[in-house]
Structures are given as C-alpha cells and as structure tokens.
Design a protein around this motif. Structure first.
Motif, mmCIF file in Angstrom:
data_model
loop_
_atom_site.group_PDB
_atom_site.id
_atom_site.type_symbol
_atom_site.label_atom_id
_atom_site.label_comp_id
_atom_site.label_asym_id
_atom_site.label_seq_id
_atom_site.Cartn_x
_atom_site.Cartn_y
_atom_site.Cartn_z
ATOM 1 N N PHE A 316 0.830 -1.207 0.000
ATOM 2 C CA PHE A 316 0.000 0.000 0.000
ATOM 3 C C PHE A 316 0.861 1.252 0.000
ATOM 4 O O PHE A 316 0.585 2.220 -0.720
ATOM 5 N N GLY A 317 1.916 1.256 0.808
ATOM 6 C CA GLY A 317 2.776 2.430 0.866
ATOM 7 C C GLY A 317 3.426 2.745 -0.465
ATOM 8 O O GLY A 317 3.680 3.916 -0.777
ATOM 9 N N LEU A 318 3.694 1.704 -1.265
ATOM 10 C CA LEU A 318 4.343 1.902 -2.561
ATOM 11 C C LEU A 318 3.355 2.173 -3.684
ATOM 12 O O LEU A 318 3.760 2.578 -4.782
ATOM 13 N N ALA A 319 2.062 1.950 -3.447
ATOM 14 C CA ALA A 319 1.047 2.088 -4.504
ATOM 15 C C ALA A 319 0.893 3.543 -4.918
ATOM 16 O O ALA A 319 0.875 4.441 -4.072
ATOM 17 N N ARG A 320 0.747 3.763 -6.223
ATOM 18 C CA ARG A 320 0.504 5.106 -6.733
ATOM 19 C C ARG A 320 -0.771 5.170 -7.582
ATOM 20 O O ARG A 320 -1.004 6.165 -8.266
ATOM 21 N N SER A 321 -1.551 4.129 -7.542
ATOM 22 C CA SER A 321 -2.867 4.151 -8.180
ATOM 23 C C SER A 321 -3.901 3.764 -7.137
ATOM 24 O O SER A 321 -3.621 2.968 -6.229
ATOM 25 N N ALA A 322 -5.098 4.346 -7.282
ATOM 26 C CA ALA A 322 -6.150 4.056 -6.310
ATOM 27 C C ALA A 322 -6.522 2.582 -6.320
ATOM 28 O O ALA A 322 -6.795 1.995 -5.270
ATOM 29 N N ALA A 323 -6.518 1.950 -7.513
ATOM 30 C CA ALA A 323 -6.908 0.543 -7.610
ATOM 31 C C ALA A 323 -5.936 -0.350 -6.850
ATOM 32 O O ALA A 323 -6.343 -1.243 -6.087
ATOM 33 N N LEU A 324 -4.631 -0.126 -7.039
ATOM 34 C CA LEU A 324 -3.637 -0.948 -6.352
ATOM 35 C C LEU A 324 -3.683 -0.693 -4.847
ATOM 36 O O LEU A 324 -3.554 -1.625 -4.046
ATOM 37 N N ALA A 325 -3.860 0.555 -4.457
ATOM 38 C CA ALA A 325 -3.974 0.866 -3.033
ATOM 39 C C ALA A 325 -5.157 0.140 -2.418
ATOM 40 O O ALA A 325 -5.070 -0.416 -1.313
ATOM 41 N N PHE A 326 -6.295 0.115 -3.119
ATOM 42 C CA PHE A 326 -7.485 -0.582 -2.642
ATOM 43 C C PHE A 326 -7.207 -2.076 -2.487
ATOM 44 O O PHE A 326 -7.578 -2.690 -1.472
ATOM 45 N N VAL A 327 -6.543 -2.677 -3.467
ATOM 46 C CA VAL A 327 -6.242 -4.119 -3.417
ATOM 47 C C VAL A 327 -5.335 -4.437 -2.228
ATOM 48 O O VAL A 327 -5.561 -5.418 -1.503
ATOM 49 N N MET A 328 -4.307 -3.629 -2.032
ATOM 50 C CA MET A 328 -3.389 -3.886 -0.918
ATOM 51 C C MET A 328 -4.096 -3.755 0.435
ATOM 52 O O MET A 328 -3.871 -4.558 1.346
ATOM 53 N N LEU A 329 -4.958 -2.764 0.555
ATOM 54 C CA LEU A 329 -5.707 -2.612 1.809
ATOM 55 C C LEU A 329 -6.689 -3.761 2.000
ATOM 56 O O LEU A 329 -6.904 -4.224 3.124
ATOM 57 N N ALA A 330 -7.304 -4.214 0.907
ATOM 58 C CA ALA A 330 -8.212 -5.357 1.011
ATOM 59 C C ALA A 330 -7.464 -6.611 1.450
ATOM 60 O O ALA A 330 -7.960 -7.406 2.266
ATOM 61 N N LEU A 331 -6.251 -6.802 0.938
ATOM 62 C CA LEU A 331 -5.434 -7.948 1.352
ATOM 63 C C LEU A 331 -5.079 -7.848 2.830
ATOM 64 O O LEU A 331 -5.090 -8.859 3.552
ATOM 65 N N SER A 332 -4.789 -6.640 3.295
ATOM 66 C CA SER A 332 -4.486 -6.475 4.721
ATOM 67 C C SER A 332 -5.691 -6.835 5.581
ATOM 68 O O SER A 332 -5.554 -7.440 6.647
ATOM 69 N N GLY A 333 -6.889 -6.480 5.117
ATOM 70 C CA GLY A 333 -8.090 -6.823 5.867
ATOM 71 C C GLY A 333 -8.360 -8.318 5.884
ATOM 72 O O GLY A 333 -8.804 -8.871 6.899
ATOM 73 N N ALA A 334 -8.093 -8.984 4.761
ATOM 74 C CA ALA A 334 -8.278 -10.437 4.703
ATOM 75 C C ALA A 334 -7.354 -11.134 5.696
ATOM 76 O O ALA A 334 -7.761 -12.055 6.423
ATOM 77 N N ALA A 335 -6.101 -10.700 5.730
ATOM 78 C CA ALA A 335 -5.152 -11.297 6.671
ATOM 79 C C ALA A 335 -5.547 -10.993 8.108
ATOM 80 O O ALA A 335 -5.468 -11.860 8.995
ATOM 81 N N ASP A 336 -5.989 -9.777 8.349
ATOM 82 C CA ASP A 336 -6.377 -9.397 9.711
ATOM 83 C C ASP A 336 -7.582 -10.194 10.188
ATOM 84 O O ASP A 336 -7.688 -10.508 11.380
ATOM 85 N N MET A 337 -8.501 -10.530 9.282
ATOM 86 C CA MET A 337 -9.672 -11.314 9.679
ATOM 87 C C MET A 337 -9.262 -12.681 10.216
ATOM 88 O O MET A 337 -9.804 -13.162 11.220
ATOM 89 N N ILE A 338 -8.299 -13.327 9.569
ATOM 90 C CA ILE A 338 -7.811 -14.615 10.073
ATOM 91 C C ILE A 338 -7.254 -14.448 11.481
ATOM 92 O O ILE A 338 -7.534 -15.243 12.385
ATOM 93 N N SER A 339 -6.473 -13.400 11.676
ATOM 94 C CA SER A 339 -5.906 -13.122 12.998
ATOM 95 C C SER A 339 -6.996 -12.880 14.028
ATOM 96 O O SER A 339 -6.938 -13.401 15.150
ATOM 97 N N VAL A 340 -8.003 -12.088 13.675
ATOM 98 C CA VAL A 340 -9.077 -11.752 14.612
ATOM 99 C C VAL A 340 -9.833 -12.998 15.046
ATOM 100 O O VAL A 340 -10.098 -13.210 16.242
ATOM 101 N N VAL A 341 -10.215 -13.839 14.094
ATOM 102 C CA VAL A 341 -11.011 -15.026 14.417
ATOM 103 C C VAL A 341 -10.236 -15.964 15.339
ATOM 104 O O VAL A 341 -10.773 -16.462 16.340
ATOM 105 N N ILE A 342 -8.974 -16.197 15.032
ATOM 106 C CA ILE A 342 -8.173 -17.105 15.859
ATOM 107 C C ILE A 342 -7.971 -16.512 17.249
ATOM 108 O O ILE A 342 -8.158 -17.192 18.268
#
Length: 421
Positions: A316-342
């Motif tokens: 996300f920090g390296l992204a310079r397009s809104a689409a890539l920034a959105f994808v990176m943030l979505a990936l962070s949320g997916a990973a965080d969900m696994i952490s939260v549930v466990i």
C-alpha cells in the motif's frame, strides 16, 4: 424417540445472537461514518498529520484508563445496559458534532474533545460485546459465531466509510444554508446518529440474562484479575500481544486522508472507499471461515496472517494508483480477519463465564492500543518521515514482530486446534 440424536445447533436459530449482530452492524457502520467525517474535517481544518494522529491518541487515552474498570462493571451488571449506554454516548457525540458543524463552531479542539468521549464509549462497548457473544451461543458454535460476527462487522466497515464518504462528498456541493459551512460533515453525523439509535433499539430487544453470581466487591485485585489471567497463559498472551504490536506498527488508517487528498487525489469519496477496502477483504475471508472454520494449525495460521498483513501494508505504501492501493488494503483486511477469528476464539474459549468481562476488557485495551495509539504513531512518524515512509516502516516492522514472536511464544506457534477440550 428419546434414542434419536439431538439435532446439531445452528447459528440461524440463535435469535439473541442475531439481534446482537444487528446491533453490531448498525453501531459499527455509524462509528466508521463518524471516523470518516472526523478525519476529513480535522485534516481540512489543520492540514496536519500530527492532528490526525492526535485524534487517535485522544480516543486511546480514556480507553486505557477506563477499560479495566469497565470490564469489572460488565461482569457485575447487565451487559445489555452497559452496551446500550456506550452506544448512547456515541449518539450524543454525533448529535453534538452535527449541531456544532451546522453552527460553525466545531474546530480541531472540539473534534479532539469529542474523540475523548468516543474513547470512553469504546472502553465500555468492547468488553460488553465480547462478554455477551459467548453467552448467546453454544460453545461448539463459538468459533463460527466469532467469524460470522467479525464478517458482519467488517461488512459494516465496508458500508459505513463508503456511505459516509459518499454523503460527505455529495452534501459538500450544497450551498451553505441550513446545514452551515460544513454540510458534508453535518449530514454524515446525522446519518451516524440514526444508525446508533437503531443499534440501541436492537440491544433493547435482547432477552439474555446472565446467570452467574456477581458477589465480588470492587477491588484492585478484582479489576486486574483479567491481566493476571492472560499473563499466566502464554498462548493467549502471545496472540493478543502479537495483534497489539502488529497493528500498532502496521496500521495506516489515520493517514488515509493524506493519501486520498494529496497522494492519490481521490477526494472524500475515495477516502471512504479506502477505509472500506480492508473490510471488503475481511468480509470475504470471514464468510469462508464461518462456513469451513479453522480446524488445524491455528498458531501457524495466526502468525502467517500477520506476516501477510505487514507485506500488504508495504504494498500500500508503494502504490501510486487508487486501484492498487485498494487491493493492498483489502489484502491487509483479509489477513487481519484470520488473525481476529483465531485470537478471539482462543480468548473466549479459554475464559470462564464470570471472567469474560474483565478478560474482554484487557483484550480491548490491547485492541485499542493497536488501533488508536497506532494512529498516533502513524501521524507522528508521518510528520517526521512523510506518509509513505511511515507506512513502509510500519509494514517492515510488522514482519519483524512476527519473526520475533515465533521465537518468543513457541507454544503459540505450535498450537494446533482452537479447542483443546
């Protein structure tokens, strides 16, 4: 007929649990709408990364002071009323900000002051929610209930910011008049107020009554019992502290107004979408977990998910397009969900009923520290290194924390199943 096996319990049949889900959806969406409006409004007023960081700090400090006493109260009083009171305080904040923005007297100091009240409300809300959920479902359903709760909460985090950003952007085009000089902020605060009132109504419909005795008098030993309980359990301590340091370092929520306005140039509507992105990824993963569960290698899944979170923040920090920034943030949320549930499943499955408020309070302090204090850390490092440097430092720091925790908490890394009994 007595020899026939009892049908397996189903989440859809747990009516009080479903009512609580409704309350969480409305309350979480409202809170996210408030955060979008607060962040955009304070950055427009100050154009300062420090100011964004102080909004997070203002929410963290009261949570740090009041969460442990709140956990003791949650274990001794009606958890429904405690939850409703916390939502009521947030509704009062939304009403105050709407009125003040319409009248033109809301400034950065007012936003910081109301952020303190939001921190107090969350100090009560989090342990009340965490203590209520295990009381509303059979233990066998708890991991899936946690996943479903987290999914709908993340769904609200998708809807809330996107809706808040859309309302803010659309209303900001109106001529100043009955909504004052900040019509976008006014309309978002009013919409959040409506959602909070709906959440309070859903909580009022809960029929659950706790059945355990509440005879312990308030004392330092009683208030801090949750801390001692967690400290004596390395798996639980490792899981909670991992989340603390990972999100403290890797979170970038406070900096999203800067990315939306100055780097990606996508305006308040884009800010809403960026805030929604992690929740979008979390919803998809949460639905899968709610259906399939995490049966084996829970510790490895937890550590791996937090490592992916760190990598996604670097992206996300390296992204310079809104689409890539959105994808990176979505990936962070997916990973965080696994952490939260466990993490949440481990905490709730291993905590006795009469301790859930106090243990939930400690867990809330860690979560609050990682989120609100993390926002201050992001603002402070952004003021020194710039927003991109702050995000990159946090992402790499999160990866380093995972490697360190793998060595410090071997019992967590080797944990296989969530339920040991």
């Amino acid at each position: 007929m007595s020899g026939l096996p009892s049908p397996s319990p189903r989440l859809r049949d747990q009516h009080d649990y479903l009512r609580l889900l409704g309350a969480r959806i409305a309350g979480t969406a409202a809170n996210q709408m408030l955060m979008v409006a607060l962040g955009w409004q304070v950055y427009e007023i100050t154009t300062s990364a420090w100011a964004l960081g102080f909004v997070g700090l203002a929410q963290f400090l009261p949570a740090l002071l009041f969460t442990l006493p709140a956990g003791h109260l949650v274990d001794r009083h009606d958890r429904r009323l405690m939850l409703a009171a916390s939502l009521g305080l947030q509704a009062l904040v939304a009403l105050t900000l709407a009125w003040g923005s319409a009248q033109g007297w809301v400034d950065a100091r007012w936003i910081l002051g109301t952020s303190v009240l939001l921190g107090v409300a969350r100090a009560v809300q989090m342990p009340a929610l965490q203590a209520l959920t295990p009381s509303l479902v059979p233990p066998v359903l708890l991991p899936r209930a946690v996943a479903a709760s987290s999914s709908v909460m993340q769904g609200a985090i998708v809807i809330g910011p996107a809706l808040g950003g859309a309302i803010y952007g659309a209303a900001a085009t109106l001529e100043p008049g009955r909504f004052g000089a900040a019509p976008g902020a006014v309309m978002v605060y009013l919409a959040a107020l409506v959602m909070l009132l709906l959440s309070i109504g859903a909580v009022a419909l809960l029929r659950h009554r706790a059945t355990f005795e509440r005879t312990a008098a308030a004392s330092w030993a009683s208030v801090t019992a949750g801390l001692r309980f967690i400290w004596q359990r390395p798996v639980m301590l490792g899981a909670i502290s991992l989340d603390l340091f990972a999100v403290l370092l890797g979170g970038a929520t406070a900096l999203l107004p800067i990315f939306a306005k100055d780097i990606l140039e996508i305006g308040p509507q884009g800010l809403g979408l960026l805030r929604s992105a992690p929740a979008a990824g979390a919803v998809l993963v949460g639905l899968v977990i709610a259906r399939r569960g995490i049966e084996r290698h829970a510790g490895a899944w937890l550590l791996g998910a937090v490592a992916v979170f760190g990598v996604s923040m670097v992206g996300f920090g390296l992204a310079r397009s809104a689409a890539l920034a959105f994808v990176m943030l979505a990936l962070s949320g997916a990973a965080d969900m696994i952490s939260v549930v466990i993490r949440q499943s481990l905490v709730q499955l291993e905590t006795p009923e009469d301790m859930r408020g106090r243990v939930g309070a400690v867990n809330s302090v860690f979560i609050g520290a990682s989120n609100q204090l993390g926002e201050f850390e992001s603002g402070a490092t952004a003021a020194l290194l710039g927003p991109v440097g702050s995000v990159l430092l946090g992402g790499f720091g999160t990866i380093a924390v995972v490697l360190l925790w793998w060595r410090l908490f071997p019992a967590l890394a080797q944990r296989d199943r969530l339920r040991t009994g």
